[in-house]
Motif scaffolding. Structure first.
Motif, PDB file in Angstrom:
ATOM      1  N   VAL A   1       0.841  -1.202   0.000  1.00 37.01           N
ATOM      2  CA  VAL A   1       0.000   0.000   0.000  1.00 37.01           C
ATOM      3  C   VAL A   1       0.873   1.248   0.000  1.00 37.01           C
ATOM      4  CG1 VAL A   1      -1.601   1.374   1.387  1.00 37.01           C
ATOM      5  CG2 VAL A   1      -2.017  -1.082   1.069  1.00 37.01           C
ATOM      6  N   GLY A   2       1.938   1.227   0.807  1.00 41.53           N
ATOM      7  CA  GLY A   2       2.832   2.373   0.871  1.00 41.53           C
ATOM      8  C   GLY A   2       3.709   2.508  -0.360  1.00 41.53           C
ATOM      9  N   ALA A   3       4.244   1.377  -0.841  1.00 38.67           N
ATOM     10  CA  ALA A   3       5.182   1.406  -1.968  1.00 38.67           C
ATOM     11  C   ALA A   3       4.521   1.871  -3.260  1.00 38.67           C
ATOM     12  CB  ALA A   3       5.801   0.020  -2.165  1.00 38.67           C
TER      13      ALA A   3
ATOM     14  N   ALA B   1       6.292  -8.407 -19.719  1.00 39.15           N
ATOM     15  CA  ALA B   1       5.181  -7.645 -19.152  1.00 39.15           C
ATOM     16  C   ALA B   1       4.562  -8.417 -17.995  1.00 39.15           C
ATOM     17  CB  ALA B   1       4.128  -7.383 -20.215  1.00 39.15           C
ATOM     18  N   ALA B   2       4.090  -7.663 -17.016  1.00 32.84           N
ATOM     19  CA  ALA B   2       3.457  -8.282 -15.857  1.00 32.84           C
ATOM     20  C   ALA B   2       2.254  -7.445 -15.444  1.00 32.84           C
ATOM     21  CB  ALA B   2       4.447  -8.391 -14.703  1.00 32.84           C
ATOM     22  N   MET B   3       1.467  -7.974 -14.511  1.00 33.94           N
ATOM     23  CA  MET B   3       0.369  -7.202 -13.946  1.00 33.94           C
ATOM     24  C   MET B   3       0.939  -6.041 -13.145  1.00 33.94           C
ATOM     25  SD  MET B   3      -2.330 -10.118 -12.671  1.00 33.94           S
ATOM     26  CE  MET B   3      -1.165 -10.960 -11.590  1.00 33.94           C
ATOM     27  N   SER B   4       0.162  -4.994 -13.015  1.00 38.22           N
ATOM     28  CA  SER B   4       0.584  -3.837 -12.235  1.00 38.22           C
ATOM     29  C   SER B   4      -0.152  -3.813 -10.900  1.00 38.22           C
ATOM     30  CB  SER B   4       0.295  -2.550 -13.000  1.00 38.22           C
ATOM     31  OG  SER B   4       0.527  -1.428 -12.181  1.00 38.22           O
ATOM     32  N   PRO B   5       0.536  -3.441  -9.820  1.00 32.28           N
ATOM     33  CA  PRO B   5      -0.149  -3.313  -8.526  1.00 32.28           C
ATOM     34  C   PRO B   5      -1.126  -2.142  -8.492  1.00 32.28           C
ATOM     35  CG  PRO B   5       2.237  -3.473  -8.248  1.00 32.28           C
ATOM     36  CD  PRO B   5       1.979  -3.195  -9.690  1.00 32.28           C
ATOM     37  N   ASN B   6      -0.901  -1.161  -9.383  1.00 31.53           N
ATOM     38  CA  ASN B   6      -1.730   0.036  -9.385  1.00 31.53           C
ATOM     39  C   ASN B   6      -1.788   0.578 -10.804  1.00 31.53           C
ATOM     40  OD1 ASN B   6      -2.931   2.539  -9.031  1.00 31.53           O
ATOM     41  ND2 ASN B   6      -1.653   3.154  -7.303  1.00 31.53           N
ATOM     42  N   LEU B   7      -2.950   0.490 -11.423  1.00 38.76           N
ATOM     43  CA  LEU B   7      -3.053   0.997 -12.794  1.00 38.76           C
ATOM     44  C   LEU B   7      -4.395   1.660 -13.025  1.00 38.76           C
ATOM     45  CD1 LEU B   7      -3.884  -1.702 -15.463  1.00 38.76           C
ATOM     46  CD2 LEU B   7      -4.105  -2.174 -13.036  1.00 38.76           C
ATOM     47  N   LEU B   8      -4.413   2.536 -13.985  1.00 36.69           N
ATOM     48  CA  LEU B   8      -5.642   3.195 -14.375  1.00 36.69           C
ATOM     49  C   LEU B   8      -6.438   2.243 -15.259  1.00 36.69           C
ATOM     50  CD1 LEU B   8      -7.220   5.899 -14.286  1.00 36.69           C
ATOM     51  CD2 LEU B   8      -6.027   6.534 -16.389  1.00 36.69           C
ATOM     52  N   ALA B   9      -7.695   2.045 -14.916  1.00 34.12           N
ATOM     53  CA  ALA B   9      -8.541   1.129 -15.673  1.00 34.12           C
ATOM     54  C   ALA B   9      -8.766   1.628 -17.096  1.00 34.12           C
ATOM     55  CB  ALA B   9      -9.881   0.959 -14.963  1.00 34.12           C
TER      56      ALA B   9
END
Length: 223
Positions: free
Chosen positions: A9-11, A148-156
């Protein structure tokens, strides 16, 4: 799990003041773990945010969403249950060379975004864990020719919501133990292809298990 989730959450700035987060809950171990850990973090967080447990019923026969709904309400969660006809759409539109699971996932993700809009959520939280991230990275490398990998935080894709994956640092083995200890009422989705092995993903899992025998820090290094 809570410590590693807090680290993520912090990173990756996954949660911010005033967020209203739709937590996708299917009735599987990963989504149960995600919901409970986010709630534990919420209670002690220096910021205010809300959680809404959102379930999307794809419409497969035998899906016991009543068990899930009863459990979530007994735990005191804010719950939204969404019924759909995704199963019929898949039967009508799925091409022979397409992945059943991938098509279903895309449909359900679209429903999640629509629900998030209706209930005022600006973020959607998914329960992908560290193993999912690494396996996806290897699958893309070996079979798609892309790093390529999944992102922990991305814009839908709709540009209105952020998709967050707070369990990025949590290994599946920890989630399994957590689920067993808490006796989560696991339910399956009733999918007609459920139980069929994803051969490519299974090969990635076997490869990781073999390599980890020589390097116990393999997963933490790859993530």
């Amino acid at each position: 799990i809570k410590k590693l989730t807090g680290k993520a959450v912090g990173a990756f700035s996954l949660i911010e003041e005033g967020d209203r987060i739709a937590v996708a809950v299917s009735g599987g171990k990963d989504s149960y773990a995600l919901l409970h850990v986010l709630e534990q973090l919420r209670r002690r967080a220096p910021i205010r945010y809300e959680l809404v447990a959102v379930n999307v019923d794809a419409g497969f026969p035998g899906y016991r969403k009543d068990i899930l709904e009863s459990y979530l309400k007994d735990c005191g969660f804010n719950v939204h249950m969404e019924s759909t006809n995704c199963s019929h759409i898949i039967d009508e539109k799925l091409r022979g060379d397409s992945s059943y699971c991938a098509f279903c996932a895309r449909l359900r993700r679209g429903v999640l975004y629509s629900v998030a809009d209706r209930i005022g959520c600006n973020k959607v939280a998914l329960g992908h864990h560290l193993d999912d991230f690494i396996e996806t990275l290897l699958l893309n490398q070996f079979y798609s020719g892309s790093l390529a990998a999944m992102s922990p935080n991305l814009l839908a894709d709709n540009k209105r919501h952020r998709v967050i994956r707070p369990l990025v640092y949590v290994e599946e083995s920890s989630v399994i133990k957590f689920s067993e200890q808490n006796e989560f009422p696991i339910i399956d989705c009733g999918c007609p292809v459920m139980g069929k092995v994803d051969q490519k993903r299974q090969r990635m899992q076997q490869l990781l298990a073999e390599l980890q025998k020589d390097n116990k820090y393999l997963k933490s290094s790859m993530i």
